[in-house]
Design an enzyme around this catalytic site. Structure first.
Site, short mmCIF file in Angstrom:
data_model
loop_
_atom_site.label_atom_id
_atom_site.label_comp_id
_atom_site.label_asym_id
_atom_site.label_seq_id
_atom_site.Cartn_x
_atom_site.Cartn_y
_atom_site.Cartn_z
N CYS B 166 0.80 -1.22 0.00
CA CYS B 166 0.00 0.00 0.00
C CYS B 166 0.83 1.28 0.00
O CYS B 166 0.28 2.38 -0.02
CB CYS B 166 -0.97 -0.01 1.18
SG CYS B 166 -2.04 -1.45 1.12
N HIS B 295 -2.88 7.91 6.12
CA HIS B 295 -3.25 6.65 5.47
C HIS B 295 -4.68 6.31 5.91
O HIS B 295 -5.52 6.02 5.08
CB HIS B 295 -2.26 5.56 5.89
CG HIS B 295 -2.39 4.29 5.13
ND1 HIS B 295 -2.46 4.24 3.76
CD2 HIS B 295 -2.48 2.99 5.55
CE1 HIS B 295 -2.56 2.98 3.36
NE2 HIS B 295 -2.59 2.20 4.42
N HIS B 330 -10.07 2.17 0.03
CA HIS B 330 -8.63 1.95 -0.03
C HIS B 330 -8.30 1.36 -1.40
O HIS B 330 -8.58 0.19 -1.67
CB HIS B 330 -8.21 0.99 1.08
CG HIS B 330 -6.73 0.84 1.23
ND1 HIS B 330 -5.83 1.34 0.31
CD2 HIS B 330 -5.98 0.24 2.21
CE1 HIS B 330 -4.60 1.06 0.71
NE2 HIS B 330 -4.67 0.40 1.84
#
Lengths: 240, 403
Positions: B166, B295, B330
């Site tokens: 990620c 994040h 996400h």
């Protein structure tokens, strides 16, 4: 470039394993006999290290190759201070990436396997094993021979982002996995090998006799040459 | 607070010449800006197959009509959604940067792709013995997807693909900036793409990471993440090629927790290290940061770790911060770039984005957590952070100059 040296270099592939000091040593007969029998656990691991084999046995092929290539360097990471390990970067480059594990996960999803469906997981494994906290990069390249990873590692040193860099080139594909789905051969090369270089400044070697900087060219050639194993003579081809 | 001039001369820099996006909000930058202004979410429930059972999943799906339009316009790549999505975002970014790109020859243009799983849904189909075009199969390999995108955009300089969980997006932006800094290219297209697929759903579901009600970043009762899909692209150019005002990348770094493969460190020290290194590279002090795009996945452990890292670096003066995951989910390998595009929109429009879907903030969160968007009176320095599997952390500093 002249400010940096190769502290250590290692390689393992179908024909053997070794580092810049030991030279290439042949695998035990079971592995030599049949490239399709890639079982890099137990016996072969015990040749290299006694440390935490249970963790090693949970890893996928890519991580095992990276792990063994790093161990084969013979560098004493454990003796480094925490501050030094914070300044040790890890960079990996591959073409096949995590495809071997991707296919196995797609066929039979398991939570323990999912973490290994990323080409960067090998970096995480190495950082956990050696407690490394430096910069990291994971590249997947069509012409993967380690040169991009090597270039990045040198830049880290040059920019003082790191004082040492562990640089890996890995290709990992079990023949049985590749043949489990009808994927073209150019997408799933039937091969495996791992190579590692530890780069750093000349005054901070974790080994007594670092390679001179000029050896970089030869090592690059070795990494490039590793591509020949993507389609080794006599290897099986897909039935589909 | 940040300054438009202090760090402009000495810090390493690549300027942002254009942006593009395609996500659950639809194609282009306008829907994103509207979502920021209204603090709205594009997460929707949809019946999805996970393993052998079907059930509703709340996620950020690219609207069907967008997919149909892209497929109709490029039938050869109709079953390579990853390629179609990335091309859509790249074309927007190229259009946004057209004035400067016209003066840069193809040989001096590079491309860095960020993805975790590329066109992985083709692998899902192959496993089920379904028909898949050769192009869609080819794009299972991230390296080939990157090469084909470079060809489509006529980038004849370096073409690379970063696949680092990620943090791939922020890591790819760092690579793009590094290519320019080293003189290997004058312009670099940095694109991120990932899909919601059976493969990815099965993985995150097996780890019990998905919130059945949709993600609630930094919420007291957060219970997991929501996946998103789409693509985003940023055109980076040599800073000297752009006339002010410009937004540029001035600092970046990555680090590793050296702790756990799928869970973040409990103390946030790895992320703090990445932030400190990025600030040092940008040559700015922590108190110069005006906004942080976190994040903020909505998983209990990630958000707690981030809060600790922010406290560690900024002490009691954590700058205003928020998470965009409640807007579009996400998006994995696209996340770092899509969320950086959001930061660029914030800088261009003087707005501090909020945190959609946040109901009751985590009691450990600083007061500077932005629940709602608000107009910014002083917005020059932005910090973008991402974390991922393998203990990876990344930080990026964006700065804006005055006209």
């Amino acid at each position: 470039m002249n400010d940096f040296v190769i502290h250590a270099a290692s390689y393992l592939g179908p024909e053997g394993f070794g580092n810049d000091q030991t030279g290439l040593r042949a695998w035990p007969p079971p592995l030599q006999e049949n490239l399709s029998r890639i079982q890099l656990g137990g016996l072969h691991w015990s040749l290299l290290s006694e440390s935490d084999p249970s963790r090693f046995l949970r890893m996928d092929l890519m991580c095992r190759l990276g792990f063994m290539a790093a161990e084969l360097l013979g560098a004493n990471f454990d003796a480094m201070t925490p501050a030094r390990r914070e300044r040790l970067g890890v960079c990996v480059e591959s073409f096949t990436g995590s495809l071997d594990t991707d296919i196995r996960f797609a066929l039979a999803p398991r939570p323990t396997l999912f973490a290994y469906t990323l080409p960067s997981t090998v970096v995480g494994e190495l950082c956990i094993r050696f407690r490394l906290k430096g910069p990291m990069l994971s590249l997947v390249s069509p012409d993967a021979h380690g040169a991009n990873a090597l270039g990045e590692a040198v830049e880290w040193l040059r920019d003082d982002d790191a004082e040492m860099a562990l640089c890996l080139g890995i290709e990992a594909m079990n023949l049985s996995t590749a043949e489990s789905i009808p994927l073209p051969k150019n997408l799933s090369p039937r091969s495996w090998h791992g190579a590692a270089l530890l780069l750093g400044r000349s005054d901070n070697s974790p080994r007594e006799k670092p390679l001179p900087a000029g050896a970089l060219v030869d090592i690059c050639r070795t990494l490039s040459g590793a591509n020949q194993f993507l389609n080794p003579p006599g290897s099986k081809t897909s039935k589909r | 607070m940040g300054s438009p001039v202090e760090t402009a001369v000495t810090a390493p820099a690549a300027a942002i010449a254009g942006c593009g996006a395609l996500c659950a909000n639809g194609p282009g930058l306008e829907p994103l800006l509207r979502a920021v202004a209204s603090n709205s979410t594009a997460l929707r429930p949809r019946e999805c197959l996970i393993g052998k059972t079907s059930r509703p999943i709340v996620a950020g799906f690219v609207p069907d009509e967008c997919v149909s339009q892209l497929q109709a316009a490029d039938p050869e790549h109709a079953d390579s959604r990853a390629f179609l999505f990335a091309v859509a975002a790249l074309n927007q970014a190229a259009h946004d940067a057209a004035a400067i790109l016209d003066s840069i020859p193809a040989a001096r243009r590079g491309l860095v792709l960020s993805t975790t799983k590329a066109n992985i849904e083709a692998l899902d189909k192959l496993v089920r013995r379904q028909s898949v075009s050769s192009v869609a199969q080819r794009h299972i390999q991230p390296a080939f997807l990157a090469a084909d995108l470079a060809r489509r955009l006529d980038c004849r300089g370096p073409a690379q693909c970063v696949s680092a969980a990620c943090i791939s997006g922020v890591s790819a932006l760092q690579q793009g900036a590094a290519l320019i800094r080293r003189g290997q290219a004058d312009a670099v297209f940095v694109a991120g793409v990932d899909l919601i697929s059976q493969f990815v759903l099965a993985g995150f579901d097996s780890l019990k990471s998905l919130d059945p009600d949709g993600c609630r970043p930094f919420d007291k009762a957060r219970a997991g993440l929501s996946l998103g899909e789409g693509a985003a692209a940023i055109v980076l150019v040599k800073r000297g090629l752009l006339s002010p005002p410009s937004i540029f990348l001035s600092g970046w770094s990555t680090s590793n927790d050296a702790n756990h493969l799928t869970g973040p460190s409990r103390d946030g020290s790895g992320l703090a290290l990445a932030i400190q290194r990025a600030l040092a590279k940008a040559q700015i002090a922590p108190d110069k940061i005006d906004y942080i795009n976190a994040h903020g996945t909505g998983t209990p452990y990630n958000d707690s770790m981030e809060l600790l890292a922010l406290r560690s670096v900024f002490g009691d003066r954590v700058p205003p911060f928020s998470s965009a995951k409640g807007i579009f989910g996400h998006t994995l390998g696209a996340a770092g770039i899509l969320e950086t595009v959001l930061c660029v929109l914030a800088l261009r429009n003087n707005v501090l984005p909020g945190t959609p879907r946040l109901r009751e903030p985590d009691p450990l969160a600083p007061d500077s957590l932005l629940r709602e968007p608000r107009a910014a009176t002083h917005l020059y320095c932005v910090l973008k952070i991402n974390c991922g599997f393998g203990g990876s952390n990344a930080a990026l500093v964006l700065q804006r100059t005055l006209p």
